[in-house]
Design a protein around this motif. Structure first.
Motif, mmCIF file in Angstrom:
data_model
loop_
_atom_site.group_PDB
_atom_site.id
_atom_site.type_symbol
_atom_site.label_atom_id
_atom_site.label_comp_id
_atom_site.label_asym_id
_atom_site.label_seq_id
_atom_site.Cartn_x
_atom_site.Cartn_y
_atom_site.Cartn_z
ATOM 1 N N ALA A 184 -40.142 -6.721 -17.451
ATOM 2 C CA ALA A 184 -40.898 -5.090 -17.557
ATOM 3 C C ALA A 184 -42.251 -5.347 -17.951
ATOM 4 N N PRO A 185 -42.157 -5.706 -19.023
ATOM 5 C CA PRO A 185 -43.950 -5.918 -19.444
ATOM 6 C C PRO A 185 -44.812 -6.601 -18.193
ATOM 7 N N HIS A 186 -44.179 -7.806 -17.662
ATOM 8 C CA HIS A 186 -44.725 -8.381 -16.187
ATOM 9 C C HIS A 186 -44.277 -7.610 -14.845
ATOM 10 N N ARG A 187 -44.365 -6.881 -14.749
ATOM 11 C CA ARG A 187 -44.247 -5.790 -13.814
ATOM 12 C C ARG A 187 -43.508 -6.179 -12.579
ATOM 13 N N ILE A 188 -42.112 -6.619 -13.402
ATOM 14 C CA ILE A 188 -41.773 -7.666 -12.089
ATOM 15 C C ILE A 188 -39.857 -6.481 -12.658
ATOM 16 N N ARG A 189 -39.937 -5.639 -11.102
ATOM 17 C CA ARG A 189 -38.135 -5.274 -11.611
ATOM 18 C C ARG A 189 -36.778 -6.357 -11.145
ATOM 19 N N VAL A 190 -35.888 -5.967 -11.522
ATOM 20 C CA VAL A 190 -34.871 -6.971 -11.434
ATOM 21 C C VAL A 190 -33.734 -5.636 -11.280
ATOM 22 N N ASN A 191 -32.999 -5.761 -10.324
ATOM 23 C CA ASN A 191 -31.747 -4.275 -10.034
ATOM 24 C C ASN A 191 -30.531 -5.318 -9.366
ATOM 25 N N GLY A 192 -29.915 -4.442 -9.042
ATOM 26 C CA GLY A 192 -28.414 -5.287 -8.259
ATOM 27 C C GLY A 192 -27.955 -4.421 -7.416
ATOM 28 N N VAL A 193 -26.515 -4.852 -7.005
ATOM 29 C CA VAL A 193 -25.966 -3.774 -5.659
ATOM 30 C C VAL A 193 -25.216 -4.988 -5.138
ATOM 31 N N ALA A 194 -24.023 -3.418 -6.395
ATOM 32 C CA ALA A 194 -23.052 -4.172 -5.643
ATOM 33 C C ALA A 194 -22.088 -3.042 -5.023
ATOM 34 N N PHE A 195 -21.442 -3.945 -3.890
ATOM 35 C CA PHE A 195 -20.282 -3.742 -2.965
ATOM 36 C C PHE A 195 -19.094 -3.207 -2.694
ATOM 37 N N GLY A 196 -18.262 -2.816 -2.725
ATOM 38 C CA GLY A 196 -17.203 -2.357 -2.804
ATOM 39 C C GLY A 196 -16.455 -3.809 -1.049
ATOM 40 N N SER A 197 -15.964 -2.936 -0.277
ATOM 41 C CA SER A 197 -15.586 -3.907 0.757
ATOM 42 C C SER A 197 -16.466 -3.760 2.118
ATOM 43 N N VAL A 198 -16.606 -4.813 2.385
ATOM 44 C CA VAL A 198 -17.764 -4.843 3.712
ATOM 45 C C VAL A 198 -17.343 -5.860 4.177
ATOM 46 N N GLU A 216 -5.064 -0.313 2.975
ATOM 47 C CA GLU A 216 -4.563 0.487 2.078
ATOM 48 C C GLU A 216 -6.544 0.221 1.507
ATOM 49 N N ILE A 217 -7.456 -0.448 2.007
ATOM 50 C CA ILE A 217 -8.269 -0.334 1.732
ATOM 51 C C ILE A 217 -9.345 1.126 1.965
ATOM 52 N N ARG A 218 -8.802 1.585 3.563
ATOM 53 C CA ARG A 218 -8.747 3.073 3.108
ATOM 54 C C ARG A 218 -8.603 4.441 2.948
ATOM 55 N N GLN A 219 -7.676 4.052 2.244
ATOM 56 C CA GLN A 219 -6.153 4.801 1.267
ATOM 57 C C GLN A 219 -7.471 5.000 0.165
ATOM 58 N N CYS A 220 -7.908 3.275 -0.410
ATOM 59 C CA CYS A 220 -8.113 3.893 -2.104
ATOM 60 C C CYS A 220 -10.212 3.912 -1.375
ATOM 61 N N THR A 221 -10.731 4.276 -0.331
ATOM 62 C CA THR A 221 -12.035 4.669 -0.460
ATOM 63 C C THR A 221 -12.441 6.066 0.054
ATOM 64 N N PRO A 222 -12.823 7.374 -0.361
ATOM 65 C CA PRO A 222 -13.101 8.278 -0.127
ATOM 66 C C PRO A 222 -13.788 8.139 1.390
ATOM 67 N N ASP A 255 -20.373 1.049 -2.428
ATOM 68 C CA ASP A 255 -18.428 1.386 -1.882
ATOM 69 C C ASP A 255 -17.637 1.999 -1.417
ATOM 70 N N GLY A 256 -18.375 3.372 -0.881
ATOM 71 C CA GLY A 256 -18.022 4.345 -0.406
ATOM 72 C C GLY A 256 -17.264 4.844 -1.181
ATOM 73 N N GLY A 257 -17.563 5.279 -2.486
ATOM 74 C CA GLY A 257 -16.768 5.838 -3.546
ATOM 75 C C GLY A 257 -15.261 5.392 -4.221
ATOM 76 N N ARG A 258 -15.553 4.269 -3.765
ATOM 77 C CA ARG A 258 -14.068 3.938 -4.427
ATOM 78 C C ARG A 258 -14.108 3.681 -5.915
ATOM 79 N N ASN A 263 -7.724 4.505 -7.829
ATOM 80 C CA ASN A 263 -6.580 2.954 -7.901
ATOM 81 C C ASN A 263 -7.481 1.799 -7.234
ATOM 82 N N VAL A 264 -6.022 0.315 -7.927
ATOM 83 C CA VAL A 264 -6.760 -0.837 -8.484
ATOM 84 C C VAL A 264 -6.537 -1.850 -7.373
ATOM 85 N N THR A 265 -5.502 -1.167 -6.730
ATOM 86 C CA THR A 265 -4.483 -2.332 -6.397
ATOM 87 C C THR A 265 -4.647 -3.035 -5.270
#
Length: 269
Positions: A184-198, A216-222, A255-258, A263-265
């Motif tokens: 951050a002091p060097h003005r470099i930003r670091v972020n991430g993207v955590a995805f579900g089922s793509v 199953e994926i559809r049922q556990c994704t809002p 992640d579509g709200g997953r 549900n972790v199955t």
């Protein structure tokens, strides 16, 4: 606020297929200059050869980025082609099953090496180059660079059969936060993207091999569906753009709200 990445130079790893390829193509479509990086040289050549490139914005580099010399060579190739680096997207990742009760199972170490340490070393090398660019240009106010790490909701879910993958994603998320503070002091930003089922190549294969997995994926994704790769690419573009100039150390969940459900199955892909 601008979400434009036009004119920026980006290195994108894992760019021979799947989500990495989708991100790289999206960046090219949005006017960025892109170094496609991956181990699969034949696939890189085929994919890059299909992209219209009258402006000379597409290059590719093949090599095993677990090797320190390969990281240095990737930076050199990018600078030779484009003179600078503005964005790094660490999209290279590997998924392997883990036997939690087998002491000889080396998947945890393998996945840490591939999914976390490779991204960390490349981020460190690119960050040093970004700092050097800013110092040479005498730039004391503007953004210096952006790093985006591609992770997974597996970092926050419990899947014993994918223990190594979950651990490597959790480690990458923590590396994202730690690097964000350090840079951050060097003005470099670091972020991430955590995805579900793509809908990636690996998920398509799993859907074909496993009866009932799609339901199953559809049922556990809002939101009740599997994401397209494009929906991840737009999130990455936002974090890479100057429009996210006050966003750092965040892992954006796509992640579509997953992860809102208990549900972790179903394993994250």
């Amino acid at each position: 606020m601008t979400l434009s990445i036009q004119g920026k130079t980006a290195i994108i790893t894992g760019a021979a297929n799947g989500i990495g390829l989708a991100i790289a193509r999206h960046f090219v479509d949005r006017g960025a200059r892109v170094m496609f990086a991956d181990r699969d040289e034949a696939r890189l050549a085929d994919e890059c050869g299909e992209i219209p490139d009258e402006a000379g914005h597409v290059r590719y580099f093949a090599g095993d980025l677990r090797e320190k010399l390969t990281v240095a060579n990737l930076l050199s190739a990018t600078l030779d082609a484009f003179d600078r680096i503005d964005v790094l997207v660490n999209a290279s990742r590997q998924i392997l099953p883990t036997d939690p009760l087998d002491p000889s199972d080396g998947s945890v170490q393998t996945l840490l090496d591939q999914n976390m340490f490779t991204a960390l070393r490349l981020s460190q090398a690119v960050a040093n180059r970004m700092i050097q660019q800013a110092e040479t240009a005498g730039d004391e106010d503007g953004p210096v660079g952006s790093i985006v790490n591609i992770s997974s909701i597996a970092a926050r879910r419990t899947h014993p059969d994918l223990m190594g993958y979950s651990i490597s994603c959790a480690a990458l998320d923590q590396a994202t936060r730690s690097l964000a503070v350090a840079l951050a002091p060097h003005r470099i930003r670091v972020n991430g993207v955590a995805f579900g089922s793509v809908m990636s190549a690996s998920l398509k294969e799993s859907l074909n091999d496993t009866d009932g997995l799609r339901q199953e994926i559809r049922q556990c994704t809002p939101l009740g569906r599997i994401a397209s790769a494009r929906e991840v690419t737009h999130a990455v573009q936002f974090l890479a753009s100057d429009g996210a100039g006050f966003v750092t150390g965040q892992v954006l969940t796509v992640d579509g709200g997953r992860t809102l459900l208990d549900n972790v199955t179903v394993a994250a892909h």
